[in-house]
Design an enzyme around this catalytic site. Sequence first.
Site, PDB file in Angstrom:
ATOM      1  CG  ASP A 183     -20.798   7.391  28.104  1.00 49.94           C
ATOM      2  OD1 ASP A 183     -20.070   8.233  27.538  1.00 49.94           O
ATOM      3  OD2 ASP A 183     -20.604   6.166  28.055  1.00 49.94           O
ATOM      4  CG  HIS A 185     -20.723   6.223  23.818  1.00 45.34           C
ATOM      5  ND1 HIS A 185     -20.590   5.536  22.626  1.00 45.34           N
ATOM      6  CD2 HIS A 185     -20.526   5.307  24.781  1.00 45.34           C
ATOM      7  CE1 HIS A 185     -20.340   4.268  22.855  1.00 45.34           C
ATOM      8  NE2 HIS A 185     -20.295   4.090  24.175  1.00 45.34           N
ATOM      9  CD  GLU A 209     -17.956   7.204  30.500  1.00 44.59           C
ATOM     10  OE1 GLU A 209     -17.597   6.251  29.784  1.00 44.59           O
ATOM     11  OE2 GLU A 209     -18.651   7.067  31.526  1.00 44.59           O
ATOM     12  CD  GLU A 235     -15.581   4.347  26.935  1.00 44.68           C
ATOM     13  OE1 GLU A 235     -15.983   3.444  26.176  1.00 44.68           O
ATOM     14  OE2 GLU A 235     -16.326   5.017  27.654  1.00 44.68           O
ATOM     15  CG  HIS A 284     -14.845   1.903  30.440  1.00 41.87           C
ATOM     16  ND1 HIS A 284     -14.545   0.848  29.598  1.00 41.87           N
ATOM     17  CD2 HIS A 284     -16.002   2.428  29.963  1.00 41.87           C
ATOM     18  CE1 HIS A 284     -15.462   0.754  28.659  1.00 41.87           C
ATOM     19  NE2 HIS A 284     -16.371   1.698  28.852  1.00 41.87           N
TER      20      HIS A 284
END
Length: 381
Positions: A183, A185, A209, A235, A284
């Site tokens: 991730d 983020h 991700e 997400e 998610h």
Amino acid sequence: MKITRVETFLVPPRWLFCRVETDEGVTGWGEPVVEGRAELVRTAVDVLAEYLLGQDPLRIQDHWQVLTKGGFYRGGPVLSSAVAGLDQALWDIAGKTYGAPVHALLGGPVRDRVRVYAWVGGDEPAELTDQIGEQVEAGFTAVKMNGAGRVGPAATMAETAAVVARVAAARDVLGPDRDVAVDFHGRFTAANARRVLNELAPLHPLFVEEPVLPEQNHLLAGLVGASPVPLATGERLYSRAEFLAPLTAGIAVAQPDLSHAGGISEVHRIASLAETYGAHLAPHCPLGPIALAASLQVAFATPNFLIQEQSRGIHYNKDADLLSYVVDPEPFRFVDGHASRGTAPGLGVSVDEAAVRAADRAGHAWRNPVWRHPDGSFAEW
């Protein structure tokens, strides 16, 4: 049957639950929340409940249209999350009314078990290998980790090397037969992501991700074209319309959140849209038991499903766990890294109402941290 009451419960560690009651004694549960903004979503649920009171709960699609489109100003995380939790609760009522799990109402199951992954950190890598080892011992076949903590706008050679070293350490523990998802983020610029993705490719991540912030999704096509690593995002996207551009750009994995992206109704449609682009669904879900139960119902009925996130052991959940607010833990017993398909009606989870009401009396005020670069400027968390 008519809806007679809608309640919300602010429960630790950072969740919001809703309960929809009917005049025939059938109740449904949902999880409408924006992490760090739960109080705002609670107010939005109260406003939307004004429309639902007195309505037939089984007209789920009609209610979804009104709740999402009945206001001149639409969308966004707060409203979409409020709708998501209410939508989950209505599907829960429908399943209980018809005596069937939600996945049966979505067209029936396409699989008997759902692969799930465990979260193992990565912001601070000192304990990473031990954490992964514990998950392997627990039977998980996949983990997800953060690629880095705070990242500078122009990553140094040391920062880039540290990302690769973390994933390499994970791969050493996992071996070639298990998966690691990474991730980013939204902490990486497109330039940083492009550089790191190529170096991660030999380590064969399941996906990377949020390689860039969602407001920079117009850059995804360039990243997809420059890297062999499968890219994932979603997400912080709340509708089919918002997923269209990333899917067109070539992402491999769509990650809508059942508590953010309009609930079961919209995520089921997002999955179908993703299928037309050859992309898979990996919802998610770093949230509570109701959100996970809803996610699993969709997963059982989705042909292009890949893997499911779940929050057991995640660092956010210091004050509660998936099992803190349920009567029966069986739906969340993972065997060999998989959740088995149940036959209980609705979302398939029995909420411990007394525990929820008690927790709501304490409530919470969870906020995500604010990070800064060494020069004092704002840094993405």
